[in-house]
Motif scaffolding. Structure first.
Motif: not given
Length: 116
Positions: A53-73
């Motif tokens: 239900q949260a996905k249908k409403k656009g409120k659930f996006k799952g776990r956020l990625k720790k390492y994005t493309t801008s992550h310096s490490g």
């Protein structure tokens, strides 16, 4: 409980007796474990429905990625890997990036390059 030789006997409730000399004890333990299993499955089912239900409403996006493309490490780790003079273990220790995330990122970048 049987493997650990544990039993339960209530002073107030005569029906709550899981000792070996009580013929009702095996049935009681079976029913209690069945109810516990049922309750856990109901919780999981309700959780799944709530997420849908949260996905249908656009409120659930799952776990956020720790390492994005801008992550310096992670970017530094990829640079060190491309230089080729350090092992993966050394790179992960220097950059403090987990080995599994590092391998996952390398695989993703290789897939993106093969697509382009």
């Amino acid at each position: 409980m049987k493997n650990r030789e544990v039993s339960l006997k209530s002073i107030k409730d005569s029906w709550l007796d899981t000792t070996e000399d009580n013929p009702f004890s095996e049935f009681l333990v079976t029913v209690m474990s069945g109810l516990s299993q049922y309750e856990r499955k109901m919780i999981k089912m309700l959780q799944k429905e709530g997420i849908e239900q949260a996905k249908k409403k656009g409120k659930f996006k799952g776990r956020l990625k720790k390492y994005t493309t801008s992550h310096s490490g992670m970017n530094h780790a990829i640079e060190l890997y491309q230089q080729g003079d350090k092992t993966v273990k050394e790179i992960c220790e220097i950059t403090r990036v987990s080995r599994s995330a590092f391998y996952r990122e390398i695989k993703e970048r290789e897939n993106k390059q093969s697509i382009n």
